[in-house]
Design a protein around this motif. Structure first.
Motif, PDB file in Angstrom:
ATOM      1  N   ALA A  63     107.871  67.921 -25.368  1.00 42.27           N
ATOM      2  CA  ALA A  63     106.947  68.978 -24.956  1.00 42.27           C
ATOM      3  C   ALA A  63     106.959  69.153 -23.439  1.00 42.27           C
ATOM      4  N   THR A  64     107.020  70.404 -23.004  1.00 42.12           N
ATOM      5  CA  THR A  64     107.016  70.721 -21.578  1.00 42.12           C
ATOM      6  C   THR A  64     106.033  71.866 -21.333  1.00 42.12           C
ATOM      7  N   VAL A  65     105.235  71.749 -20.281  1.00 42.65           N
ATOM      8  CA  VAL A  65     104.308  72.818 -19.926  1.00 42.65           C
ATOM      9  C   VAL A  65     105.104  74.041 -19.485  1.00 42.65           C
ATOM     10  N   VAL A  66     104.783  75.181 -20.060  1.00 43.25           N
ATOM     11  CA  VAL A  66     105.512  76.416 -19.749  1.00 43.25           C
ATOM     12  C   VAL A  66     105.275  76.798 -18.287  1.00 43.25           C
ATOM     13  N   ASP A  67     106.352  77.119 -17.600  1.00 44.57           N
ATOM     14  CA  ASP A  67     106.281  77.544 -16.201  1.00 44.57           C
ATOM     15  C   ASP A  67     106.331  79.072 -16.175  1.00 44.57           C
ATOM     16  N   LEU A  68     105.187  79.708 -15.937  1.00 41.53           N
ATOM     17  CA  LEU A  68     105.076  81.159 -16.021  1.00 41.53           C
ATOM     18  C   LEU A  68     105.397  81.821 -14.685  1.00 41.53           C
ATOM     19  N   GLY A  69     106.208  82.865 -14.734  1.00 39.87           N
ATOM     20  CA  GLY A  69     106.645  83.533 -13.512  1.00 39.87           C
ATOM     21  C   GLY A  69     105.901  84.831 -13.244  1.00 39.87           C
ATOM     22  N   ASP A  70     106.491  85.671 -12.378  1.00 44.17           N
ATOM     23  CA  ASP A  70     105.831  86.905 -11.943  1.00 44.17           C
ATOM     24  C   ASP A  70     105.603  87.885 -13.089  1.00 44.17           C
ATOM     25  N   ASP A  71     106.565  87.980 -14.016  1.00 42.16           N
ATOM     26  CA  ASP A  71     106.398  88.908 -15.136  1.00 42.16           C
ATOM     27  C   ASP A  71     105.197  88.508 -15.983  1.00 42.16           C
ATOM     28  N   ALA A  72     105.046  87.199 -16.206  1.00 41.09           N
ATOM     29  CA  ALA A  72     103.909  86.717 -16.988  1.00 41.09           C
ATOM     30  C   ALA A  72     102.597  86.973 -16.242  1.00 41.09           C
ATOM     31  N   LEU A  73     102.621  86.792 -14.923  1.00 35.61           N
ATOM     32  CA  LEU A  73     101.420  87.040 -14.125  1.00 35.61           C
ATOM     33  C   LEU A  73     101.010  88.510 -14.209  1.00 35.61           C
ATOM     34  N   PHE A  74     101.990  89.406 -14.098  1.00 36.54           N
ATOM     35  CA  PHE A  74     101.724  90.846 -14.198  1.00 36.54           C
ATOM     36  C   PHE A  74     101.130  91.185 -15.565  1.00 36.54           C
ATOM     37  N   GLU A  75     101.729  90.627 -16.625  1.00 35.87           N
ATOM     38  CA  GLU A  75     101.240  90.898 -17.974  1.00 35.87           C
ATOM     39  C   GLU A  75      99.838  90.341 -18.167  1.00 35.87           C
ATOM     40  N   TYR A  76      99.609  89.143 -17.645  1.00 38.76           N
ATOM     41  CA  TYR A  76      98.297  88.489 -17.782  1.00 38.76           C
ATOM     42  C   TYR A  76      97.178  89.362 -17.225  1.00 38.76           C
ATOM     43  N   TYR A  77      97.349  89.857 -16.002  1.00 42.42           N
ATOM     44  CA  TYR A  77      96.285  90.659 -15.395  1.00 42.42           C
ATOM     45  C   TYR A  77      96.131  92.017 -16.078  1.00 42.42           C
ATOM     46  N   ASN A  78      97.216  92.573 -16.579  1.00 46.88           N
ATOM     47  CA  ASN A  78      97.092  93.858 -17.262  1.00 46.88           C
ATOM     48  C   ASN A  78      96.434  93.721 -18.631  1.00 46.88           C
ATOM     49  N   VAL A  79      96.710  92.625 -19.352  1.00 44.33           N
ATOM     50  CA  VAL A  79      96.018  92.383 -20.609  1.00 44.33           C
ATOM     51  C   VAL A  79      94.535  92.141 -20.345  1.00 44.33           C
TER      52      VAL A  79
END
Length: 215
Positions: A63-79
Motif C-alpha cells: 500500500a502506498t499513499v496516492v501522490d496527487l498532482g495539479d490535475d487532481a487539485l484542479f478537479e478537487y476544488y471544482n468538485v
C-alpha cells in the motif's frame, strides 16, 4: 468504534492533513505496532482507504499513499465548488434564524481571530462553516458528500491558504457576502459567491505550487 474503524480514522486524518505525505509506503506490521492493534484491522482499514482512492496497491510494494498532482487539485476544488455551491443555494430556502445566527457567530469568531493575527485555526473554522451550510442545504445527502470530497485531498496544516493575510481578508469578505445572501433567501447569489469563493481558493493554491517549483 471497531479496531478497524479506529485505524481507518487515524490514518484518514494523517493522510488528509498530509502528516503522512503522498508516496509513503504503508506497511501493516509497523502500523499495527504503532496503533496497538493486530494486522487484521490495519489491512481492513487500508482496503477502505484504497476504496477512498487515498491509497493504491502495487505488486511488490504493498500500500502506498496516492501522490496527487495539479490535475487532481484542479478537479478537487471544482468538485467542491459544485457541491458546496449547491449546498448554499438550497440553504437559502431552508435556513432558520437560529441557524443563520450560529453561522454569523462562527464568521465573527474568524474575523476576530484574523484581526488578532491568529490565523492558524482559520482553515479549520472555514471548513466548519462551509460544511454547516452544506448540512443546512442538504441534510439527507449533500452534507455527507461535501465531507467525502474534502477528505479525499490531503492538505498540510502548514500549507493552509488562511496563513496568507491578503487571502484571509478576501475570503472573509466572501463569507460575509454568502451569509447576507442566505439571510435574503437569494439562493442564486449564495451559490454564485460560494462557487467563485471555492474556485478562487483553488486558483490561489495552484499558483502557489507554480511559484514553489524550482526554476
Amino acid at each position: 468504534m471497531s479496531k478497524a474503524d479506529y485505524v481507518y480514522s487515524v490514518l484518514l486524518e494523517e493522510i488528509r492533513s498530509a502528516q503522512i505525505p503522498g508516496g509513503t509506503q504503508l506497511k501493516a506490521a509497523p502500523l499495527a505496532k504503532r496503533l496497538g492493534v493486530s494486522v487484521t484491522p490495519v489491512r481492513e482499514a487500508l482496503r477502505r482507504l484504497e476504496n477512498d482512492r487515498l491509497v493504491s496497491y502495487q505488486s511488490h510494494h504493498g500500500a502506498t499513499v496516492v501522490d496527487l498532482g495539479d490535475d487532481a487539485l484542479f478537479e478537487y476544488y471544482n468538485v467542491r465548488a459544485v457541491v458546496e455551491g449547491l449546498g448554499a443555494r438550497l440553504a437559502a430556502d431552508r435556513i432558520s434564524p437560529q441557524q443563520l445566527a450560529r453561522l454569523r457567530e462562527q464568521h465573527e469568531a474568524m474575523v476576530r481571530d484574523a484581526a488578532a493575527g491568529h490565523r492558524e485555526r482559520l482553515g479549520e473554522q472555514s471548513q466548519e462553516l462551509h460544511l454547516a451550510i452544506a448540512d443546512i442545504g442538504g441534510p439527507a445527502f449533500l452534507g455527507r458528500h461535501a465531507r467525502a470530497v474534502r477528505n479525499s485531498y490531503p492538505v498540510p496544516s502548514d500549507a493552509s491558504l488562511w496563513l496568507d493575510a491578503e487571502y484571509t481578508r478576501r475570503q472573509l469578505d466572501a463569507h460575509a457576502e454568502i451569509l447576507d445572501a442566505l439571510e435574503a433567501g437569494d439562493g442564486a447569489t449564495a451559490e454564485r459567491i460560494m462557487v467563485d469563493h471555492v474556485r478562487a481558493a483553488g486558483d490561489h493554491r495552484l499558483s502557489q505550487r507554480t511559484t514553489d517549483q524550482p526554476a
